[in-house]
Design an enzyme around this catalytic site. Sequence first.
Site, PDB file in Angstrom:
ATOM      1  N   GLU A  64       5.757   6.768  -3.939  1.00  0.00           N
ATOM      2  CA  GLU A  64       4.319   6.755  -4.188  1.00  0.00           C
ATOM      3  C   GLU A  64       3.990   6.364  -5.621  1.00  0.00           C
ATOM      4  OE1 GLU A  64       3.335  10.550  -1.236  1.00  0.00           O
ATOM      5  OE2 GLU A  64       3.721  10.878  -3.374  1.00  0.00           O
ATOM      6  N   ASP A 235       2.845  17.675   2.019  1.00  0.00           N
ATOM      7  CA  ASP A 235       2.312  16.701   1.060  1.00  0.00           C
ATOM      8  C   ASP A 235       2.422  15.267   1.556  1.00  0.00           C
ATOM      9  OD1 ASP A 235       5.026  16.382   0.906  1.00  0.00           O
ATOM     10  OD2 ASP A 235       5.201  16.815  -1.228  1.00  0.00           O
TER      11      ASP A 235
END
Length: 348
Positions: A64, A235
């Site tokens: 990410e 998450d």
Amino acid sequence: MTQPSNKALVPFVSVDNMMRLIHHVGIEQMLIDLANYVEDDFKRWEKFDKTPRVASHSEVGVIELMPTSDGEAYGFKYVNGHPKNTSEGLQTVTAFGLMADVYTGYPVLLTEMTILTALRTAATSAMVAKYLAPKGADTMAMIGNGAQSEFQSLAMKAICGITSVRLYDTDPAATAKCAANLASTGLDVVICKTPEQAIEGAQILTTCTADKQCATILTDNMVGAGVHINAIGGDCPGKTELAAGILTRSDVFVEFPPQTRIEGEIQQMAEDFPVTELWQVINGTKTGRTSDRQITLFDSVGFAIEDFSALRYIRDRIKDSDFFLELDMLADPDDPRDLFGMVQRAAQ
């Protein structure tokens, strides 16, 4: 050969220097400092660019980028999440981050963020618990005793005043590791054999597990009235820790709803499931805990502004210190139009 200009040299905080800085400041004091920086940035939330992180998912994990800007500085973090790494002797999460000056676009800081992410995550958890946990909370259940567990425990001690932590993990070796690391911190550490045993008498329940799946770490019947749940393991899409029934009985607080609805516990719920944004609680426009029997839930997925706060803290803290190296990272020719000439002259 021409020496690099000051603009070309970017302060770099290595893993070694990050650890030196932590020992210089003191880990609990650094957690307090980071929590203050995060809290300050939550108070000015509306000044920031906000976008869900850019994620590249694979069967084994996720990579990410997490960017944001307050108009004066720009920051981003590169971070991965690969639960299978532990079985291969590798970290589940690794990260680095960069801060730049918006006016010039030039980077002003490059730093490791594997350790710093653990610190900022714990600091954020405790900062939120300061607003949402029941008054007088002194005991936390720490379910999931991996790389984050000691940081979470110490942050809750330093910022919220907990005195006891009850540990549980499906891997007894992880619990033994965590207990040994916390042995000299002043916390009363209790090793538990089941999650049910861990939550006995705990007013704060923290879940931090790594498996990339929709798991049920806490079932609905395990959670009684009056507790604060700090759910930080869920998450990414398809990864949760709590039974949906817990969410329906809780007041749920989130960082940035468009991201949390994709990645957090509330991915299990309808799109219109009600949540409160934390920045509104912190700046006083919305209420947090309102009663002794209320269940509050921090559905934490991590947001770029928290990383920005951590980068801002490191940038400020290393000034006039030796906790960084200067990297010759930017080409900065005397004549900005003559980059080619700069390259050619390097051969002379």
